[in-house]
Design a protein around this motif. Structure first.
Motif, PDB file in Angstrom:
ATOM      1  N   GLN A   1       4.416  23.559  39.113  1.00 46.33           N
ATOM      2  CA  GLN A   1       3.481  24.563  38.620  1.00 46.33           C
ATOM      3  C   GLN A   1       2.678  24.042  37.434  1.00 46.33           C
ATOM      4  N   VAL A   2       3.307  23.227  36.595  1.00 46.32           N
ATOM      5  CA  VAL A   2       2.666  22.690  35.405  1.00 46.32           C
ATOM      6  C   VAL A   2       2.665  21.172  35.492  1.00 46.32           C
ATOM      7  N   GLN A   3       1.515  20.580  35.254  1.00 46.09           N
ATOM      8  CA  GLN A   3       1.390  19.138  35.169  1.00 46.09           C
ATOM      9  C   GLN A   3       1.100  18.750  33.724  1.00 46.09           C
ATOM     10  N   LEU A   4       1.819  17.757  33.229  1.00 47.35           N
ATOM     11  CA  LEU A   4       1.716  17.326  31.844  1.00 47.35           C
ATOM     12  C   LEU A   4       1.364  15.848  31.801  1.00 47.35           C
ATOM     13  N   VAL A   5       0.419  15.495  30.949  1.00 46.79           N
ATOM     14  CA  VAL A   5      -0.017  14.111  30.807  1.00 46.79           C
ATOM     15  C   VAL A   5      -0.055  13.756  29.333  1.00 46.79           C
ATOM     16  N   GLU A   6       0.762  12.768  28.951  1.00 48.37           N
ATOM     17  CA  GLU A   6       0.803  12.312  27.563  1.00 48.37           C
ATOM     18  C   GLU A   6      -0.196  11.183  27.341  1.00 48.37           C
ATOM     19  N   SER A   7      -0.621  11.050  26.093  1.00 47.78           N
ATOM     20  CA  SER A   7      -1.466   9.943  25.690  1.00 47.78           C
ATOM     21  C   SER A   7      -1.275   9.698  24.201  1.00 47.78           C
ATOM     22  N   GLY A   8      -1.760   8.566  23.721  1.00 44.08           N
ATOM     23  CA  GLY A   8      -1.735   8.273  22.303  1.00 44.08           C
ATOM     24  C   GLY A   8      -0.697   7.274  21.856  1.00 44.08           C
ATOM     25  N   GLY A   9       0.157   6.825  22.753  1.00 50.06           N
ATOM     26  CA  GLY A   9       1.142   5.827  22.387  1.00 50.06           C
ATOM     27  C   GLY A   9       0.507   4.478  22.148  1.00 50.06           C
ATOM     28  N   GLY A  10       1.295   3.567  21.595  1.00 48.15           N
ATOM     29  CA  GLY A  10       0.796   2.237  21.321  1.00 48.15           C
ATOM     30  C   GLY A  10       1.726   1.470  20.417  1.00 48.15           C
ATOM     31  N   LEU A  11       1.214   0.367  19.897  1.00 48.43           N
ATOM     32  CA  LEU A  11       1.957  -0.509  18.993  1.00 48.43           C
ATOM     33  C   LEU A  11       1.474  -0.293  17.572  1.00 48.43           C
ATOM     34  N   VAL A  12       2.404  -0.082  16.664  1.00 55.02           N
ATOM     35  CA  VAL A  12       2.067   0.152  15.268  1.00 55.02           C
ATOM     36  C   VAL A  12       3.121  -0.498  14.391  1.00 55.02           C
ATOM     37  N   SER A  25      -2.022  21.276  32.596  1.00 52.26           N
ATOM     38  CA  SER A  25      -2.908  21.919  33.548  1.00 52.26           C
ATOM     39  C   SER A  25      -2.624  23.409  33.610  1.00 52.26           C
ATOM     40  N   GLY A  26      -3.537  24.152  34.225  1.00 53.00           N
ATOM     41  CA  GLY A  26      -3.327  25.559  34.465  1.00 53.00           C
ATOM     42  C   GLY A  26      -3.805  26.452  33.338  1.00 53.00           C
ATOM     43  N   ALA A  97       7.536  18.097  27.452  1.00 52.11           N
ATOM     44  CA  ALA A  97       8.176  18.934  28.449  1.00 52.11           C
ATOM     45  C   ALA A  97       7.870  20.397  28.173  1.00 52.11           C
ATOM     46  N   ALA A  98       7.878  21.209  29.231  1.00 52.44           N
ATOM     47  CA  ALA A  98       7.556  22.627  29.153  1.00 52.44           C
ATOM     48  C   ALA A  98       8.764  23.473  29.516  1.00 52.44           C
ATOM     49  N   ASN A  99       8.980  24.518  28.741  1.00 49.29           N
ATOM     50  CA  ASN A  99      10.120  25.422  28.900  1.00 49.29           C
ATOM     51  C   ASN A  99       9.592  26.849  28.983  1.00 49.29           C
ATOM     52  N   PRO A 100       9.806  27.547  30.111  1.00 52.18           N
ATOM     53  CA  PRO A 100       9.248  28.896  30.253  1.00 52.18           C
ATOM     54  C   PRO A 100       9.979  29.963  29.463  1.00 52.18           C
ATOM     55  N   HIS A 101      11.069  29.610  28.773  1.00 54.59           N
ATOM     56  CA  HIS A 101      11.892  30.614  28.112  1.00 54.59           C
ATOM     57  C   HIS A 101      11.843  30.528  26.592  1.00 54.59           C
ATOM     58  N   ARG A 102      12.125  29.348  26.031  1.00 52.21           N
ATOM     59  CA  ARG A 102      12.251  29.227  24.582  1.00 52.21           C
ATOM     60  C   ARG A 102      12.281  27.760  24.188  1.00 52.21           C
ATOM     61  N   PRO A 103      12.020  27.452  22.923  1.00 51.24           N
ATOM     62  CA  PRO A 103      12.259  26.083  22.464  1.00 51.24           C
ATOM     63  C   PRO A 103      13.734  25.744  22.566  1.00 51.24           C
ATOM     64  N   TYR A 110      14.315  22.439  30.150  1.00 51.59           N
ATOM     65  CA  TYR A 110      12.880  22.276  30.378  1.00 51.59           C
ATOM     66  C   TYR A 110      12.601  22.079  31.860  1.00 51.59           C
ATOM     67  N   ASN A 111      11.572  22.746  32.358  1.00 50.62           N
ATOM     68  CA  ASN A 111      11.273  22.748  33.785  1.00 50.62           C
ATOM     69  C   ASN A 111      10.315  21.645  34.214  1.00 50.62           C
ATOM     70  N   TYR A 112       9.413  21.238  33.341  1.00 43.35           N
ATOM     71  CA  TYR A 112       8.365  20.298  33.696  1.00 43.35           C
ATOM     72  C   TYR A 112       8.286  19.193  32.664  1.00 43.35           C
ATOM     73  N   TRP A 113       7.989  17.986  33.144  1.00 43.02           N
ATOM     74  CA  TRP A 113       7.967  16.797  32.299  1.00 43.02           C
ATOM     75  C   TRP A 113       6.740  15.947  32.566  1.00 43.02           C
ATOM     76  N   GLY A 114       6.217  15.346  31.520  1.00 45.82           N
ATOM     77  CA  GLY A 114       5.171  14.364  31.670  1.00 45.82           C
ATOM     78  C   GLY A 114       5.732  13.002  32.013  1.00 45.82           C
ATOM     79  N   GLN A 115       4.851  12.051  32.218  1.00 49.40           N
ATOM     80  CA  GLN A 115       5.261  10.714  32.649  1.00 49.40           C
ATOM     81  C   GLN A 115       5.734   9.841  31.496  1.00 49.40           C
ATOM     82  N   GLY A 116       5.390  10.197  30.286  1.00 48.33           N
ATOM     83  CA  GLY A 116       5.803   9.447  29.117  1.00 48.33           C
ATOM     84  C   GLY A 116       4.744   8.487  28.623  1.00 48.33           C
TER      85      GLY A 116
END
Length: 123
Positions: A1-12, A25-26, A97-103, A110-116
């Motif tokens: 139901q939910v699609q998650l896409v992470e960004s911003g990682g790198g070397l620091v 999404s959604g 990750a997304a949780n439809p109930h609470r933190p 958590y029900n939905y996860w991004g790719q990392g």
């Protein structure tokens, strides 16, 4: 139901900063509490931070409290993780990750996860 896409990682370098983003999404993004987790090679997945549905409640694991800040912009369907004063031990793949109930701190809630996105902190 939910699609998650992470960004911003790198070397620091140690002491530096990164801001991770998680785009969802959604049109029901505000119905989910959101969390960030990380997993380093050979280690178990670890809770990092979570935020309530409207963004007024935030939660952190002890090792990042005071250095990391989780926030969300429901109008943009996006959750952020601002990471300051980074340490080599912060090196990991970070997932949102997304949780439809609470933190929550337990990944299974958590029900939905991004790719990392990879975060690498060098000394």
């Amino acid at each position: 139901q939910v699609q998650l896409v992470e960004s911003g990682g790198g070397l620091v370098q140690a002491g530096g900063s990164l801001r991770l983003s998680c785009a969802a999404s959604g049109r029901t993004f505000s119905s989910y509490a959101m969390g960030w987790f990380r997993q380093a090679p050979g280690k178990e997945r670890e809770f990092v931070a979570a935020i309530s549905m409207r963004g007024f409640g935030t939660y952190y694991t002890n090792s990042v409290r005071g250095r990391f800040t989780i926030s969300r912009d429901n109008a943009k369907n996006t959750v952020y993780l601002q990471m300051n004063s980074l340490k080599p031990e912060d090196t990991a793949v970070y997932c949102c990750a997304a949780n439809p109930h609470r933190p929550a701190v337990v990944p299974a809630e958590y029900n939905y996860w991004g790719q990392g996105t990879q975060v690498t902190v060098s000394s």
